[in-house]
Write a protein that holds these residues in place. Structure first.
Motif, PDB file in Angstrom:
ATOM      1  N   UNK A 147      39.822 -23.799  15.392  1.00 13.64           N
ATOM      2  CA  UNK A 147      40.837 -23.906  16.437  1.00 13.64           C
ATOM      3  C   UNK A 147      41.416 -25.323  16.457  1.00 13.64           C
ATOM      4  N   UNK A 149      43.095 -26.904  18.582  1.00 14.61           N
ATOM      5  CA  UNK A 149      42.851 -27.571  19.862  1.00 14.61           C
ATOM      6  C   UNK A 149      41.463 -28.193  19.883  1.00 14.61           C
ATOM      7  N   UNK A 150      40.469 -27.417  19.418  1.00 13.28           N
ATOM      8  CA  UNK A 150      39.102 -27.944  19.386  1.00 13.28           C
ATOM      9  C   UNK A 150      38.984 -29.096  18.394  1.00 13.28           C
ATOM     10  N   UNK A 152      41.298 -31.229  17.780  1.00 10.83           N
ATOM     11  CA  UNK A 152      41.826 -32.379  18.517  1.00 10.83           C
ATOM     12  C   UNK A 152      40.819 -32.919  19.526  1.00 10.83           C
ATOM     13  N   UNK A 153      40.150 -31.989  20.212  1.00 12.43           N
ATOM     14  CA  UNK A 153      39.143 -32.413  21.195  1.00 12.43           C
ATOM     15  C   UNK A 153      38.041 -33.223  20.515  1.00 12.43           C
ATOM     16  N   UNK A 154      37.589 -32.743  19.354  1.00 11.81           N
ATOM     17  CA  UNK A 154      36.550 -33.463  18.609  1.00 11.81           C
ATOM     18  C   UNK A 154      37.057 -34.852  18.209  1.00 11.81           C
ATOM     19  N   UNK A 163      29.579 -34.247  12.577  1.00 12.82           N
ATOM     20  CA  UNK A 163      29.521 -33.531  13.856  1.00 12.82           C
ATOM     21  C   UNK A 163      30.560 -32.407  13.890  1.00 12.82           C
ATOM     22  N   UNK A 167      29.115 -28.752  14.331  1.00 18.49           N
ATOM     23  CA  UNK A 167      29.275 -28.167  15.659  1.00 18.49           C
ATOM     24  C   UNK A 167      30.522 -27.313  15.797  1.00 18.49           C
ATOM     25  N   UNK A 168      31.495 -27.504  14.902  1.00 13.80           N
ATOM     26  CA  UNK A 168      32.744 -26.760  15.059  1.00 13.80           C
ATOM     27  C   UNK A 168      33.043 -25.883  13.844  1.00 13.80           C
ATOM     28  N   UNK A 171      29.921 -23.137  12.775  1.00 14.34           N
ATOM     29  CA  UNK A 171      29.806 -21.965  13.666  1.00 14.34           C
ATOM     30  C   UNK A 171      31.069 -21.105  13.658  1.00 14.34           C
ATOM     31  N   UNK A 172      32.231 -21.747  13.576  1.00 14.47           N
ATOM     32  CA  UNK A 172      33.482 -20.998  13.570  1.00 14.47           C
ATOM     33  C   UNK A 172      33.666 -20.188  12.300  1.00 14.47           C
ATOM     34  N   UNK A 252      26.157 -12.004  20.273  1.00 12.19           N
ATOM     35  CA  UNK A 252      26.459 -12.393  21.639  1.00 12.19           C
ATOM     36  C   UNK A 252      27.905 -12.816  21.847  1.00 12.19           C
ATOM     37  N   UNK A 253      28.567 -13.311  20.794  1.00 13.35           N
ATOM     38  CA  UNK A 253      29.869 -13.904  21.093  1.00 13.35           C
ATOM     39  C   UNK A 253      31.040 -13.341  20.311  1.00 13.35           C
ATOM     40  N   UNK A 255      33.935 -11.018  18.635  1.00  8.59           N
ATOM     41  CA  UNK A 255      34.640  -9.779  18.972  1.00  8.59           C
ATOM     42  C   UNK A 255      34.217  -8.616  18.077  1.00  8.59           C
ATOM     43  N   UNK A 258      30.984  -7.275  19.226  1.00  5.78           N
ATOM     44  CA  UNK A 258      30.980  -6.775  20.592  1.00  5.78           C
ATOM     45  C   UNK A 258      31.661  -5.429  20.671  1.00  5.78           C
TER      46      UNK A 258
END
Lengths: 262, 262
Positions: A147, A149-150, A152-154, A163, A167-168, A171-172, A252-253, A255, A258
């Motif tokens: 993502x 946006x994520x 950018x957040x990182x 990291x 962390x991003x 998992x993604x 758990x997460x 789509x 699920x």
């Protein structure tokens, strides 16, 4: 829940039973000889009579396919991690990954078998060559699809490259990786069987492909069918195994998991 | 003596590699404790300006200083940024608490202290009982509040929000606007808030920078001299209406000029 589970397992089972019944009925009706098309009862008989021989071969083939799948998973994921470190690396190496994918395994298997002294390792290598591409391409795509946006957040949080990866990006990338694994599980078995055909290894290391080859020569068609049934069952089991692993990891997460669990 | 502005923008421009002039020279100061809104139609460079303020992009010319220094200095104690994106931008594989804890984890904060900060931030946005949930189990408005909690978790000295409530329905948006104002007052935040809603800008801000498009520029900064706390009564007051009219006229005039010039 109960209803969809019923549908998922019962519907294909009914189709299978109907097909087997029809098969039995037709072979009985026209009195088809066993050396052309054996009836399901005869195949089952061969499966039981030759169980020791066939199960030993099944273990050999499954061992090769599973080892290859494991090696392809580890190597493929590592390759993808290297690819996303820089566009330069990816641009220079990706075409060769594609070449590996588009070259028919039947054509290169004889070379691999000549070059690699240990036959078992040669067979595993052949299966790895077939199975690794979907893992590389899917995982690379997943690692690149974080993502924005994520990302950018990182950056705002001054995350290190490591990291961001741990962390991003990793998992993604998991849903993509498991998509690749699902395809690779089938390909690993196909690779193992094709390589066994080319190698024609007999004796104690004989896999299911060899049993098919031999049964064909001897016109022992019921045993050929029995081996075929086992290969198919092994393929389905491998697929189910990757599904289960993916469900445990993403359940758990994500789509995709699920929706099917609803 | 006047205090050093939190952000001082001097003649900053932004030109994209494709030649588009996204931002004509902008001068803008943001002072400690202010709530500044960047208001304008889409394409006026609001988000570009906010990204410059966040240090996510560098200006093509001109300068930006944070607390009187370059961006590198913002890393020091008491010099932290919080950023809320247009979408919640949460990690779907992590629980709400882990999402909120992310900035602290990336800064290698002490685990126990981090857990306390997370609990505090979640309490601020009223989501304490959802700490163990996954983002997809929450509504859009609740996800946005998680995003705000994440931005507040490291007690930022400058909070930047990029049209955070644009995708939400009117009722949820008004409630979150109220909540944001309460947090701003309670935590003594300095806020830069991007929006295309005149009503939202008037309701929230101490000052509104009105922007226009082609090229993106700041037309004027209008102070909203109304006492806090502001509530529903302010939304329907004549003062509110006259501020809104003034801002709307500024935006409209700029639009007409652009049409005439084009």
């Amino acid at each position: 829940m109960a209803r969809s589970t019923l549908l998922r397992f019962a519907a294909p089972a009914i189709v299978a039973l109907a097909a087997i019944a029809l098969w039995q009925f037709l072979t009985d009706l026209y009195d088809v000889p066993s050396y052309l098309v054996p009836s399901p009862a005869v195949v089952l008989g061969a499966l039981i009579a030759d169980r020791e021989l066939l199960l030993r071969s099944l273990a050999v083939t499954l061992g090769i396919a599973l080892t290859a799948l494991l090696v392809a998973t580890v190597l493929g994921a590592l390759t993808a991690l290297v690819f996303v470190q820089s566009r330069w690396i990816e641009m220079s190496l990706f075409p060769y990954a594609v070449m590996l994918q588009v070259t028919p395994i039947v054509a290169i298997a004889p070379l691999i078998i000549i070059w690699v002294r240990n036959t078992w390792s040669a067979l595993v290598l052949c299966a790895v060559v077939v199975a690794i591409f979907p893992i590389i391409s899917n995982t690379t795509l997943g690692l690149r699809s974080a993502d924005p946006g994520l990302v950018n957040l990182f950056r705002l949080c001054r995350a290190s490259r490591w990291q961001t990866l741990a962390r991003l990006r990793i998992p993604g990338a998991l849903p993509y990786f498991f998509g690749g694994l699902r395809i690779a599980s089938g390909l690993a078995l196909i690779g193992a069987v094709v390589a066994e055909f080319v190698a024609g290894t007999g004796g104690s290391g004989a896999g299911l492909a060899y049993q098919i080859l031999l049964a064909g020569f001897q016109l022992n068609i019921p045993r050929l069918f029995a081996a075929l049934v086992l290969i198919t069952a092994a393929g389905v089991a491998l697929f189910a195994l990757t599904l289960a692993v993916s469900r445990v990891a993403l359940g758990r997460w994500h789509e995709s998991e699920l929706r099917s669990a609803d | 003596m006047k205090a050093v502005p939190v952000v001082a923008i001097r003649g900053a421009t932004k030109r994209f590699p494709n030649g588009t002039q996204a931002l004509a020279p902008v001068d803008l100061d943001v002072h400690d404790g202010e709530f500044v809104s960047l208001l304008g139609p889409s394409g006026c460079g609001k988000t570009t300006l906010l990204n410059l303020i966040a240090g996510l992009a560098a200006p093509s010319s001109g300068s930006i200083e944070w607390w009187g220094g370059p961006f590198a200095a913002t890393g020091g104690p008491g010099r932290k940024l919080g950023f809320v994106f247009q979408s919640p931008t949460l990690m779907p594989w992590a629980r709400v608490a882990a999402n909120v804890r992310l900035p602290l984890d990336l800064a290698h904060a002490d685990r126990a202290a981090a857990e306390r900060s997370v609990a505090h931030a979640l309490a601020l946005v009223g989501l304490s009982e959802f700490a163990r949930n996954f983002p997809r189990e929450l509504s859009g408005g609740m996800q946005m509040r998680v995003s705000i909690a994440r931005a507040l978790v490291n007690a930022p000295d400058l909070l930047l929000l990029d049209e955070p409530f644009g995708a939400l329905d009117e009722f949820t948006r008004e409630r979150l606007d109220d909540e944001l104002l309460r947090l701003w007052a309670q935590q003594r935040l300095t806020v830069v808030f991007v929006t295309h809603s005149i009503a939202e800008a008037v309701f929230l801000s101490t000052r509104v920078a009105v922007m226009a498009a082609r090229p993106g520029r700041v037309l004027d900064a209008v102070a909203i001299d109304e006492p806090f706390p502001r509530d529903g009564a302010f939304r329907v007051s004549t003062k509110f209406a006259s501020y809104a009219q003034r801002l709307s006229r500024l935006v409209a005039e700029a639009g007409n000029e652009a049409t005439a010039a084009g």
